[in-house]
Design an enzyme around this catalytic site. Structure first.
Site, short mmCIF file in Angstrom:
data_model
loop_
_atom_site.label_atom_id
_atom_site.label_comp_id
_atom_site.label_asym_id
_atom_site.label_seq_id
_atom_site.Cartn_x
_atom_site.Cartn_y
_atom_site.Cartn_z
N HIS A 179 0.82 -1.15 -0.19
CA HIS A 179 -0.12 0.07 -0.11
C HIS A 179 1.09 1.24 0.02
CE1 HIS A 179 -3.49 -2.80 1.94
NE2 HIS A 179 -3.60 -2.37 0.47
N GLU A 182 1.83 3.63 3.08
CA GLU A 182 2.21 3.05 4.20
C GLU A 182 3.75 3.00 4.40
OE1 GLU A 182 -0.16 -0.68 4.47
OE2 GLU A 182 -1.95 0.42 4.17
N HIS A 306 2.55 -3.84 6.82
CA HIS A 306 1.73 -2.72 6.47
C HIS A 306 1.73 -1.73 7.58
CE1 HIS A 306 -0.86 -4.34 3.01
NE2 HIS A 306 -0.01 -5.81 3.27
N GLU A 376 0.65 -5.13 10.82
CA GLU A 376 0.17 -3.72 10.91
C GLU A 376 0.82 -2.84 11.96
OE1 GLU A 376 -1.93 -2.63 8.78
OE2 GLU A 376 -3.15 -3.96 8.10
O1 0X9 Z 1 -6.95 -4.07 4.48
C1 0X9 Z 1 -5.84 -4.45 4.31
O2 0X9 Z 1 -5.14 -4.90 3.07
C2 0X9 Z 1 -4.99 -4.60 5.62
N1 0X9 Z 1 -5.12 -3.20 6.19
S1 0X9 Z 1 -4.55 -1.98 5.82
O3 0X9 Z 1 -4.78 -0.84 6.69
N2 0X9 Z 1 -2.98 -1.97 5.95
O4 0X9 Z 1 -4.90 -1.59 4.37
C3 0X9 Z 1 -5.32 -5.59 6.44
C4 0X9 Z 1 -5.19 -7.00 5.68
C5 0X9 Z 1 -5.54 -8.26 6.50
N3 0X9 Z 1 -6.27 -9.06 5.78
C6 0X9 Z 1 -7.43 -9.48 5.90
N4 0X9 Z 1 -8.42 -8.85 6.65
N5 0X9 Z 1 -7.75 -10.20 4.65
ZN ZN Z 2 -1.96 -1.87 3.96
#
Ligand code: 0X9
Ligand code: ZN
Length: 425
Positions: A179, A182, A306, A376
Protein backbone atom coordinates in the site's frame (compact mmCIF):
# COMPACT_ATOMS: atom_id res chain seq x y z
CA UNK A 1 4.77 13.43 -19.79
CA UNK A 2 2.65 12.64 -22.84
CA UNK A 3 1.38 9.11 -23.31
CA UNK A 4 3.59 8.42 -26.36
CA UNK A 5 6.83 9.35 -24.63
CA UNK A 6 5.78 7.55 -21.45
CA UNK A 7 5.16 4.41 -23.48
CA UNK A 8 8.54 4.81 -25.15
CA UNK A 9 10.30 5.17 -21.80
CA UNK A 10 8.49 2.05 -20.62
CA UNK A 11 9.61 0.12 -23.68
CA UNK A 12 13.19 1.23 -23.18
CA UNK A 13 13.18 0.28 -19.52
CA UNK A 14 11.56 -3.07 -20.30
CA UNK A 15 14.18 -3.75 -22.94
CA UNK A 16 16.79 -3.36 -20.20
CA UNK A 17 14.94 -5.72 -17.87
CA UNK A 18 16.93 -8.53 -16.34
CA UNK A 19 15.74 -12.07 -16.84
CA UNK A 20 13.57 -13.34 -14.01
CA UNK A 21 15.79 -14.47 -11.18
CA UNK A 22 15.65 -18.27 -10.85
CA UNK A 23 16.14 -20.20 -7.70
CA UNK A 24 19.73 -21.40 -7.43
CA UNK A 25 22.35 -22.13 -4.83
CA UNK A 26 24.47 -19.01 -5.27
CA UNK A 27 23.91 -15.43 -4.13
CA UNK A 28 22.12 -13.35 -6.76
CA UNK A 29 24.41 -11.18 -8.84
CA UNK A 30 23.72 -7.58 -8.00
CA UNK A 31 21.90 -6.02 -10.93
CA UNK A 32 23.70 -3.35 -12.98
CA UNK A 33 22.37 0.19 -12.70
CA UNK A 34 19.78 0.75 -15.42
CA UNK A 35 20.27 3.69 -17.77
CA UNK A 36 16.60 4.51 -18.35
CA UNK A 37 14.52 6.40 -15.82
CA UNK A 38 10.86 5.60 -15.36
CA UNK A 39 8.22 8.14 -16.28
CA UNK A 40 6.78 10.32 -13.55
CA UNK A 41 3.38 9.07 -12.42
CA UNK A 42 0.46 10.85 -14.05
CA UNK A 43 -2.78 10.94 -12.13
CA UNK A 44 -6.04 12.78 -11.97
CA UNK A 45 -5.50 15.56 -9.42
CA UNK A 46 -9.15 15.87 -8.35
CA UNK A 47 -9.71 13.68 -5.31
CA UNK A 48 -13.35 13.20 -4.43
CA UNK A 49 -12.71 10.72 -1.64
CA UNK A 50 -13.86 11.53 1.87
CA UNK A 51 -12.99 10.64 5.42
CA UNK A 52 -16.05 8.99 6.96
CA UNK A 53 -16.73 8.13 10.60
CA UNK A 54 -19.55 5.78 11.51
CA UNK A 55 -20.95 3.83 14.43
CA UNK A 56 -19.44 0.37 14.67
CA UNK A 57 -20.30 -1.39 17.91
CA UNK A 58 -19.13 -4.70 16.40
CA UNK A 59 -17.52 -6.43 13.47
CA UNK A 60 -20.83 -6.52 11.53
CA UNK A 61 -20.70 -2.77 10.95
CA UNK A 62 -17.01 -2.85 10.01
CA UNK A 63 -17.72 -5.64 7.56
CA UNK A 64 -20.67 -3.77 6.03
CA UNK A 65 -18.41 -0.77 5.48
CA UNK A 66 -15.64 -2.85 3.92
CA UNK A 67 -18.17 -4.64 1.71
CA UNK A 68 -19.42 -1.24 0.56
CA UNK A 69 -15.89 -0.34 -0.54
CA UNK A 70 -14.73 1.76 2.42
CA UNK A 71 -11.11 1.25 3.43
CA UNK A 72 -11.19 1.19 7.24
CA UNK A 73 -8.29 3.02 8.83
CA UNK A 74 -9.29 3.77 12.39
CA UNK A 75 -11.00 1.81 15.16
CA UNK A 76 -12.19 3.42 18.38
CA UNK A 77 -14.62 2.10 20.98
CA UNK A 78 -17.97 1.81 19.21
CA UNK A 79 -16.72 3.69 16.16
CA UNK A 80 -14.76 3.12 12.98
CA UNK A 81 -13.51 5.52 10.34
CA UNK A 82 -11.90 5.31 6.95
CA UNK A 83 -11.65 6.53 3.41
CA UNK A 84 -14.48 6.25 0.91
CA UNK A 85 -15.02 7.21 -2.70
CA UNK A 86 -18.42 8.92 -3.14
CA UNK A 87 -20.03 5.74 -4.45
CA UNK A 88 -18.67 3.72 -1.53
CA UNK A 89 -20.11 6.26 0.89
CA UNK A 90 -23.49 5.98 -0.83
CA UNK A 91 -23.39 2.19 -0.60
CA UNK A 92 -22.40 2.33 3.06
CA UNK A 93 -25.33 4.61 3.82
CA UNK A 94 -27.67 2.39 1.81
CA UNK A 95 -26.44 -0.59 3.82
CA UNK A 96 -27.72 1.18 6.94
CA UNK A 97 -24.47 2.38 8.46
CA UNK A 98 -24.92 5.21 10.95
CA UNK A 99 -22.59 7.84 9.52
CA UNK A 100 -21.49 10.40 12.11
CA UNK A 101 -19.09 12.57 10.11
CA UNK A 102 -18.00 13.09 6.53
CA UNK A 103 -15.18 15.48 5.66
CA UNK A 104 -12.84 15.84 2.71
CA UNK A 105 -9.42 14.26 3.01
CA UNK A 106 -7.86 17.71 2.96
CA UNK A 107 -10.10 18.89 5.80
CA UNK A 108 -9.24 15.82 7.80
CA UNK A 109 -5.51 15.73 7.21
CA UNK A 110 -4.62 19.23 6.05
CA UNK A 111 -1.80 19.72 3.60
CA UNK A 112 0.59 17.04 4.73
CA UNK A 113 4.03 17.09 3.35
CA UNK A 114 6.78 14.46 3.22
CA UNK A 115 9.98 16.47 3.00
CA UNK A 116 11.77 18.07 4.72
CA UNK A 117 10.45 16.99 8.10
CA UNK A 118 10.13 13.37 7.01
CA UNK A 119 13.22 13.28 4.83
CA UNK A 120 14.49 10.29 6.76
CA UNK A 121 11.97 8.14 4.85
CA UNK A 122 13.27 6.57 1.65
CA UNK A 123 11.78 7.43 -1.68
CA UNK A 124 12.29 4.96 -4.52
CA UNK A 125 15.66 6.34 -5.67
CA UNK A 126 17.02 6.48 -2.14
CA UNK A 127 15.83 2.95 -1.49
CA UNK A 128 17.64 1.61 -4.54
CA UNK A 129 20.82 3.52 -3.62
CA UNK A 130 20.76 2.21 -0.05
CA UNK A 131 20.16 -1.35 -1.17
CA UNK A 132 23.07 -1.14 -3.60
CA UNK A 133 25.31 0.36 -0.92
CA UNK A 134 24.36 -2.53 1.34
CA UNK A 135 25.34 -5.08 -1.30
CA UNK A 136 28.58 -3.21 -2.00
CA UNK A 137 29.73 -3.38 1.60
CA UNK A 138 28.87 -7.03 2.11
CA UNK A 139 30.10 -8.99 -0.91
CA UNK A 140 29.44 -12.70 -0.60
CA UNK A 141 26.57 -11.96 1.75
CA UNK A 142 24.22 -9.36 0.23
CA UNK A 143 22.99 -9.06 -3.34
CA UNK A 144 20.42 -6.82 -4.98
CA UNK A 145 18.20 -7.86 -7.85
CA UNK A 146 14.86 -7.03 -9.42
CA UNK A 147 11.91 -9.40 -9.02
CA UNK A 148 10.05 -7.74 -11.91
CA UNK A 149 8.61 -4.46 -13.10
CA UNK A 150 5.86 -2.25 -11.73
CA UNK A 151 2.94 -0.96 -13.79
CA UNK A 152 4.97 2.11 -14.80
CA UNK A 153 8.12 0.10 -15.43
CA UNK A 154 10.01 0.55 -12.17
CA UNK A 155 12.12 -2.33 -10.96
CA UNK A 156 10.85 -4.08 -7.86
CA UNK A 157 14.08 -4.31 -5.92
CA UNK A 158 14.96 -7.18 -3.62
CA UNK A 159 17.93 -7.77 -1.39
CA UNK A 160 19.03 -11.29 -0.56
CA UNK A 161 21.14 -12.10 2.49
CA UNK A 162 22.79 -15.47 2.80
CA UNK A 163 26.34 -16.61 3.33
CA UNK A 164 27.83 -19.01 0.81
CA UNK A 165 25.87 -21.68 -1.07
CA UNK A 166 22.19 -21.49 -0.28
CA UNK A 167 20.29 -24.15 -2.22
CA UNK A 168 19.27 -26.24 0.73
CA UNK A 169 18.69 -23.41 3.17
CA UNK A 170 15.21 -22.61 4.43
CA UNK A 171 14.03 -19.22 3.21
CA UNK A 172 12.00 -16.28 4.47
CA UNK A 173 10.82 -13.12 2.75
CA UNK A 174 9.87 -9.73 4.19
CA UNK A 175 7.65 -7.55 1.98
CA UNK A 176 6.83 -3.85 2.32
CA UNK A 177 4.60 -1.20 0.79
CA UNK A 178 1.90 -3.14 -0.95
CA UNK A 179 0.00 0.00 0.00
CA UNK A 180 1.49 3.25 -1.24
CA UNK A 181 0.90 5.50 1.77
CA UNK A 182 2.25 2.98 4.28
CA UNK A 183 5.80 4.30 4.05
CA UNK A 184 6.91 2.88 7.40
CA UNK A 185 6.38 -0.58 5.92
CA UNK A 186 9.28 0.13 3.54
CA UNK A 187 11.56 1.46 6.26
CA UNK A 188 11.23 -1.56 8.53
CA UNK A 189 12.37 -4.27 6.07
CA UNK A 190 15.11 -2.01 4.68
CA UNK A 191 16.46 -1.24 8.16
CA UNK A 192 16.20 -4.90 9.12
CA UNK A 193 18.35 -5.88 6.14
CA UNK A 194 20.89 -3.22 7.13
CA UNK A 195 20.80 -4.39 10.73
CA UNK A 196 21.63 -7.96 9.76
CA UNK A 197 24.52 -6.82 7.57
CA UNK A 198 25.90 -4.36 10.12
CA UNK A 199 25.70 -6.96 12.90
CA UNK A 200 26.93 -9.92 10.90
CA UNK A 201 29.64 -10.58 13.49
CA UNK A 202 27.05 -11.13 16.22
CA UNK A 203 27.04 -14.90 16.83
CA UNK A 204 23.26 -15.35 16.59
CA UNK A 205 22.97 -13.23 13.43
CA UNK A 206 26.02 -14.97 11.92
CA UNK A 207 24.35 -18.33 12.51
CA UNK A 208 21.15 -17.15 10.80
CA UNK A 209 23.05 -15.73 7.83
CA UNK A 210 24.92 -19.02 7.44
CA UNK A 211 21.87 -21.25 7.71
CA UNK A 212 18.98 -19.26 6.23
CA UNK A 213 18.13 -17.68 2.87
CA UNK A 214 16.70 -14.24 3.69
CA UNK A 215 14.96 -11.86 1.27
CA UNK A 216 13.61 -8.35 1.58
CA UNK A 217 11.38 -6.59 -0.97
CA UNK A 218 10.79 -3.28 0.81
CA UNK A 219 8.68 -1.58 -1.88
CA UNK A 220 6.26 -3.83 -3.75
CA UNK A 221 4.32 -0.80 -4.99
CA UNK A 222 6.93 1.82 -5.98
CA UNK A 223 4.66 3.67 -8.42
CA UNK A 224 2.07 4.29 -5.72
CA UNK A 225 4.70 5.14 -3.08
CA UNK A 226 6.34 7.68 -5.40
CA UNK A 227 3.02 9.22 -6.30
CA UNK A 228 2.07 9.47 -2.64
CA UNK A 229 4.93 11.91 -1.99
CA UNK A 230 4.87 13.64 -5.35
CA UNK A 231 5.20 17.41 -5.16
CA UNK A 232 6.23 17.32 -1.49
CA UNK A 233 2.67 16.56 -0.43
CA UNK A 234 1.11 13.39 0.85
CA UNK A 235 -1.70 12.15 -1.38
CA UNK A 236 -3.21 9.46 0.88
CA UNK A 237 -2.80 7.03 -1.98
CA UNK A 238 -3.26 3.31 -1.33
CA UNK A 239 -3.35 1.47 -4.64
CA UNK A 240 -0.89 0.98 -7.49
CA UNK A 241 -0.94 3.32 -10.50
CA UNK A 242 -2.81 1.15 -13.00
CA UNK A 243 -5.14 3.10 -15.25
CA UNK A 244 -8.54 1.47 -14.91
CA UNK A 245 -11.09 1.03 -17.68
CA UNK A 246 -13.31 3.77 -16.21
CA UNK A 247 -10.43 6.26 -16.06
CA UNK A 248 -9.83 5.90 -12.33
CA UNK A 249 -6.40 5.05 -10.95
CA UNK A 250 -5.19 2.01 -9.15
CA UNK A 251 -5.77 -1.54 -8.00
CA UNK A 252 -5.47 -2.55 -4.34
CA UNK A 253 -2.58 -5.01 -4.52
CA UNK A 254 -3.67 -6.57 -1.24
CA UNK A 255 -6.94 -7.63 -2.89
CA UNK A 256 -5.38 -8.87 -6.14
CA UNK A 257 -3.88 -12.21 -5.13
CA UNK A 258 -5.39 -15.42 -6.42
CA UNK A 259 -6.75 -17.15 -3.36
CA UNK A 260 -10.46 -16.47 -2.91
CA UNK A 261 -10.05 -13.52 -5.28
CA UNK A 262 -13.26 -11.65 -6.01
CA UNK A 263 -15.03 -12.52 -2.76
CA UNK A 264 -16.01 -10.34 0.19
CA UNK A 265 -14.26 -7.17 1.33
CA UNK A 266 -12.67 -6.55 -2.07
CA UNK A 267 -14.48 -4.01 -4.19
CA UNK A 268 -15.42 -4.62 -7.84
CA UNK A 269 -15.65 -0.83 -8.30
CA UNK A 270 -12.44 0.58 -9.87
CA UNK A 271 -12.89 3.91 -8.09
CA UNK A 272 -12.77 2.35 -4.63
CA UNK A 273 -9.63 2.21 -2.52
CA UNK A 274 -10.09 -1.55 -2.13
CA UNK A 275 -10.59 -2.28 -5.85
CA UNK A 276 -9.55 -5.88 -6.44
CA UNK A 277 -8.58 -5.44 -10.10
CA UNK A 278 -10.17 -6.97 -13.21
CA UNK A 279 -8.80 -10.46 -12.46
CA UNK A 280 -6.67 -12.28 -9.94
CA UNK A 281 -3.03 -11.34 -10.49
CA UNK A 282 -4.01 -8.73 -13.07
CA UNK A 283 -1.21 -6.48 -11.75
CA UNK A 284 2.49 -6.77 -12.56
CA UNK A 285 3.41 -6.15 -8.92
CA UNK A 286 1.39 -9.08 -7.51
CA UNK A 287 2.50 -11.26 -10.43
CA UNK A 288 6.13 -10.42 -9.61
CA UNK A 289 5.64 -11.50 -6.00
CA UNK A 290 3.98 -14.70 -7.20
CA UNK A 291 6.84 -15.46 -9.63
CA UNK A 292 9.41 -14.67 -6.96
CA UNK A 293 7.76 -17.06 -4.49
CA UNK A 294 7.17 -19.79 -7.06
CA UNK A 295 10.83 -19.72 -8.11
CA UNK A 296 11.90 -20.33 -4.49
CA UNK A 297 10.37 -23.46 -3.05
CA UNK A 298 12.64 -23.08 -0.01
CA UNK A 299 10.54 -20.16 1.28
CA UNK A 300 8.78 -21.22 4.47
CA UNK A 301 7.75 -17.90 6.01
CA UNK A 302 6.49 -14.60 4.56
CA UNK A 303 5.91 -11.37 6.44
CA UNK A 304 4.05 -8.57 4.69
CA UNK A 305 4.43 -5.26 6.52
CA UNK A 306 1.58 -2.77 6.44
CA UNK A 307 0.57 0.15 8.62
CA UNK A 308 -1.07 0.88 10.95
CA UNK A 309 -2.87 -0.31 14.13
CA UNK A 310 -0.20 -2.48 15.78
CA UNK A 311 -1.59 -5.88 14.85
CA UNK A 312 -0.11 -9.27 14.03
CA UNK A 313 -2.45 -11.06 11.63
CA UNK A 314 -2.48 -14.64 10.37
CA UNK A 315 -4.74 -16.44 7.84
CA UNK A 316 -7.43 -16.68 6.97
CA UNK A 317 -8.34 -13.13 6.07
CA UNK A 318 -10.90 -14.00 3.41
CA UNK A 319 -13.18 -16.04 5.64
CA UNK A 320 -14.06 -16.21 9.32
CA UNK A 321 -13.24 -19.94 9.34
CA UNK A 322 -9.97 -20.92 10.94
CA UNK A 323 -7.40 -22.65 8.74
CA UNK A 324 -8.25 -26.36 8.76
CA UNK A 325 -4.80 -27.72 9.70
CA UNK A 326 -4.94 -27.78 13.51
CA UNK A 327 -1.21 -28.15 14.01
CA UNK A 328 -0.42 -25.30 11.65
CA UNK A 329 -3.07 -23.16 13.35
CA UNK A 330 -1.46 -23.84 16.69
CA UNK A 331 1.91 -22.83 15.22
CA UNK A 332 0.45 -19.64 13.72
CA UNK A 333 -1.18 -18.70 17.03
CA UNK A 334 1.90 -19.45 19.04
CA UNK A 335 4.15 -17.46 16.68
CA UNK A 336 1.74 -14.51 16.62
CA UNK A 337 1.47 -14.67 20.41
CA UNK A 338 5.24 -14.73 20.92
CA UNK A 339 5.75 -11.81 18.55
CA UNK A 340 2.94 -9.92 20.27
CA UNK A 341 4.83 -10.25 23.55
CA UNK A 342 7.93 -8.82 21.86
CA UNK A 343 6.16 -5.84 20.30
CA UNK A 344 3.06 -5.11 22.34
CA UNK A 345 1.03 -5.55 19.14
CA UNK A 346 -2.27 -7.48 19.18
CA UNK A 347 -2.34 -10.97 17.62
CA UNK A 348 -5.48 -12.16 15.83
CA UNK A 349 -6.80 -13.94 12.77
CA UNK A 350 -6.84 -11.48 9.84
CA UNK A 351 -10.58 -11.79 9.36
CA UNK A 352 -11.16 -10.70 12.98
CA UNK A 353 -10.32 -7.23 11.69
CA UNK A 354 -12.64 -7.67 8.70
CA UNK A 355 -13.09 -10.28 6.01
CA UNK A 356 -11.21 -9.24 2.88
CA UNK A 357 -10.33 -11.57 0.02
CA UNK A 358 -7.30 -11.62 -2.26
CA UNK A 359 -4.62 -10.63 0.23
CA UNK A 360 -1.00 -11.76 0.01
CA UNK A 361 -1.04 -13.98 3.06
CA UNK A 362 -4.13 -16.03 2.22
CA UNK A 363 -2.54 -16.83 -1.14
CA UNK A 364 0.88 -17.61 0.34
CA UNK A 365 -0.61 -19.95 2.92
CA UNK A 366 -3.49 -21.37 0.87
CA UNK A 367 -1.62 -21.95 -2.36
CA UNK A 368 1.95 -22.45 -1.18
CA UNK A 369 1.76 -23.56 2.47
CA UNK A 370 4.00 -20.66 3.50
CA UNK A 371 3.51 -19.39 7.04
CA UNK A 372 2.40 -15.88 6.19
CA UNK A 373 1.81 -12.93 8.51
CA UNK A 374 0.58 -9.39 8.03
CA UNK A 375 2.03 -6.89 10.50
CA UNK A 376 0.14 -3.65 10.92
CA UNK A 377 2.96 -1.49 12.29
CA UNK A 378 2.82 1.60 14.44
CA UNK A 379 1.14 3.85 15.25
CA UNK A 380 -1.86 2.52 17.06
CA UNK A 381 -4.28 5.06 15.71
CA UNK A 382 -4.89 7.93 13.34
CA UNK A 383 -4.52 10.29 16.31
CA UNK A 384 -0.90 9.20 16.67
CA UNK A 385 -0.13 10.05 13.06
CA UNK A 386 -1.86 7.28 11.12
CA UNK A 387 -0.05 6.65 7.85
CA UNK A 388 2.26 9.60 8.42
CA UNK A 389 3.62 9.20 11.94
CA UNK A 390 6.70 11.34 11.31
CA UNK A 391 10.43 10.82 11.44
CA UNK A 392 10.58 9.69 15.07
CA UNK A 393 8.49 6.60 14.30
CA UNK A 394 11.11 5.08 11.99
CA UNK A 395 13.78 4.02 14.48
CA UNK A 396 11.23 3.22 17.17
CA UNK A 397 9.22 0.93 14.93
CA UNK A 398 12.28 -0.69 13.38
CA UNK A 399 13.72 -1.44 16.82
CA UNK A 400 10.46 -2.97 18.01
CA UNK A 401 10.53 -5.26 14.99
CA UNK A 402 14.06 -6.65 15.24
CA UNK A 403 13.23 -9.43 17.68
CA UNK A 404 10.17 -10.73 15.83
CA UNK A 405 12.14 -10.75 12.57
CA UNK A 406 15.01 -12.73 14.10
CA UNK A 407 12.49 -15.07 15.71
CA UNK A 408 10.84 -15.79 12.35
CA UNK A 409 14.15 -16.17 10.53
CA UNK A 410 15.17 -18.75 13.10
CA UNK A 411 11.86 -20.60 12.74
CA UNK A 412 12.12 -20.81 8.96
CA UNK A 413 13.74 -24.23 9.15
CA UNK A 414 10.56 -25.68 10.63
CA UNK A 415 7.76 -23.25 11.52
CA UNK A 416 5.78 -26.10 13.04
CA UNK A 417 8.37 -26.10 15.81
CA UNK A 418 6.40 -23.18 17.19
CA UNK A 419 3.43 -25.46 17.81
CA UNK A 420 5.62 -27.61 20.00
CA UNK A 421 6.40 -24.73 22.34
CA UNK A 422 8.75 -22.21 20.82
CA UNK A 423 11.80 -21.58 18.71
CA UNK A 424 14.43 -21.50 21.41
CA UNK A 425 17.35 -23.81 21.05
O1 0X9 B 1 -6.95 -4.08 4.43
C1 0X9 B 1 -5.78 -4.45 4.31
O2 0X9 B 1 -5.29 -4.78 3.22
C2 0X9 B 1 -4.87 -4.50 5.55
N1 0X9 B 1 -5.03 -3.29 6.33
S1 0X9 B 1 -4.45 -1.87 5.76
O3 0X9 B 1 -4.87 -0.82 6.66
N2 0X9 B 1 -2.88 -1.91 5.79
O4 0X9 B 1 -4.91 -1.70 4.44
C3 0X9 B 1 -5.26 -5.67 6.40
C4 0X9 B 1 -5.22 -6.97 5.69
C5 0X9 B 1 -5.67 -8.07 6.59
N3 0X9 B 1 -6.22 -9.11 5.78
C6 0X9 B 1 -7.54 -9.40 5.74
N4 0X9 B 1 -8.39 -8.93 6.61
N5 0X9 B 1 -7.89 -10.22 4.78
ZN1 ZN C 1 -1.83 -1.87 4.04
Amino acid sequence: MKIASAALALLVSNALALPDPRFDDKPEKTAPVAAARVPAAAVNEADARVWVEFEAPGKAERQAAVDAGVSIEELRPGMAAGIAAPQALARAKAAGLKVRAVVTLRQRFGALDFPPKDAIYHNYGELEADMRALAARAPGLASVFSIGKSTLGRDLWAVRLTKGASGAKPGIVFLGAHHAREHLSTEVPLLLAKHLVDNRADPEIARLLETRDIYFVPMVNPDGAEYDVEGGKYHMHRKNMARNADGSTGVDLNRNYGWGWGGGGASPDPGDDTYRGPAAFSEPESRAVRAFVEARPNLKILLSYHTFSELILYPWGGTNDPIPDAKALSAFKSMAGEMAKMTGYTPEQSSDLYVATGDTCDWAWGEKGIFAFTFELTPKSMWDGGFYPGAAAVQKTFRANIRPALYLIDLADDPLRAAKGGASR
